[in-house]
Scaffold this active site. Structure first.
Site, PDB file in Angstrom:
ATOM      1  N   HIS A  56     -10.259   6.946  -5.133  1.00 41.50           N
ATOM      2  CA  HIS A  56     -10.730   7.972  -4.188  1.00 41.50           C
ATOM      3  C   HIS A  56     -10.153   7.758  -2.788  1.00 41.50           C
ATOM      4  O   HIS A  56     -10.662   8.304  -1.823  1.00 41.50           O
ATOM      5  CB  HIS A  56     -12.258   7.942  -4.099  1.00 41.50           C
ATOM      6  N   HIS A 218     -14.522  11.971 -10.265  1.00 42.50           N
ATOM      7  CA  HIS A 218     -14.076  11.051 -11.309  1.00 42.50           C
ATOM      8  C   HIS A 218     -13.333  11.779 -12.424  1.00 42.50           C
ATOM      9  O   HIS A 218     -13.202  11.261 -13.531  1.00 42.50           O
ATOM     10  CB  HIS A 218     -15.270  10.295 -11.911  1.00 42.50           C
TER      11      HIS A 218
END
Length: 330
Positions: A56, A218
């Site tokens: 991320h 995700h």
């Protein structure tokens, strides 16, 4: 898929080695996977610690520095860090004023940060926690009970970090962080799936002529699949989803965030449409941040986060910050 990696098993370690070489203002423990501002602990200041699965970036390691986080703990790709990491980070940055854990609402993160708080408190560190759950797309998901924590994490870390830098006590910093978390709403859109190093292929199937509305960071599929839309149509759908959940009654900060694989040329064009959509709906936007900040590896797409603010929160947003990924006022 072609990727700039050696072997999947060492992708996080290699990234931390590179981060350490690029940012001497940080102390990067590559093997134990803890990123700490080099001047920590800062006397008289509450410390902020966050973390989560890698993939991320720049969240969270890129937000370590004056005015934001004191430490971050990267896990494996899309996998929570372990409790020992967070407890080690808390011990490294605690000046005696206490530590605030900023936790995204994913089951692994919540459980491991809870265990880390217990370990830290056993060592005499006062710990408070705030949970970020800003994604309006779904109520429950593959990785969560309740809403997912996404782009709102950046606003929590920046604004609470500024309050801590001013010398606010732990209870005050916790209240500010919780207030910001509750004021944030996010919604994401995928144009392609992301590719994890371990799999080497897309995490879900998304045909070329379609997009996914309401995705998670995700690589989770969204709540609705539609034929490809224009930038303006995507902006209208995103803004409508955000305002339908909790219409703001004041000005908002806006984060127009890339998911990792979308160039700034497209993101700035998309921001123009987001600003139009918000303006048409009577929402004032005093500050906007555009770029790749809370990503999902190489996913093409975007998310929008809105955070309702008042003069105090806006002042803390504008306060100086000096991190690898966010820097102004110094």
């Amino acid at each position: 898929m072609k990727q700039l990696i050696n072997v999947p098993e060492r992708v996080v370690t290699d990234a931390l080695r590179g981060m350490a070489a690029a940012h001497p203002e940080l102390s990067v423990d590559v093997e134990r996977r803890v990123v700490v501002r080099r001047d920590a602990p800062v006397a008289g200041k509450v410390a902020l610690v966050s973390g989560g699965g890698s993939g991320h970036e720049p969240l969270h390691g890129g937000f370590v520095g004056p005015g934001m986080l004191d430490a971050a703990c990267p896990g494996e790709v899309f996998t929570s860090p372990v409790p020992d990491q967070m407890a080690r980070a808390a011990a490294a940055v605690d000046s005696g004023e206490g530590v605030l854990f900023v936790v995204k609402n994913y089951t692994g993160d919540v459980l491991n940060f809870d265990m880390a708080a217990e370990l830290a408190e056993d060592e005499g560190v006062r710990v408070a926690k705030v949970l970020v759950q800003d994604d309006v797309a779904v109520t429950d998901s593959t990785f969560t009970a309740g809403r997912r924590g996404t782009g709102g994490t950046l606003f929590v870390e920046k604004i609470a970090g500024a309050a801590a830098a001013e010398g606010a006590p732990l209870e005050r910093v916790e209240r500010v962080a919780r207030r910001v978390a509750e004021a944030c709403r996010s919604f994401g859109v995928a144009l392609t799936a992301c590719t994890t190093p371990a799999k080497g292929g897309p995490t879900f199937d998304l045909p070329p002529g379609e997009l996914e509305l309401g995705i998670g960071i995700h690589g989770e599929p969204g709540r609705e699949r539609r034929p490809m839309m224009t930038s303006g149509e995507i902006a209208d759908a995103t803004v409508d989803a955000l305002l339908a959940d909790d219409p703001p009654n004041g000005p908002v900060l806006a984060l127009v965030n890339g998911m990792g694989g979308t160039p700034l040329l497209e993101l700035y064009g998309f921001n123009a449409e987001v600003q139009r959509a918000l303006g048409e709906r009577g929402v004032a936007v005093p500050r906007t941040l555009v770029g790749n900040y809370v990503t999902s590896l190489d996913m093409a797409g975007c998310s929008v986060t809105l955070c309702q603010v008042d003069e105090e929160l806006l002042r803390w947003w504008d306060a100086p910050v000096a991190t690898p990924a966010l820097r102004w006022g110094r």
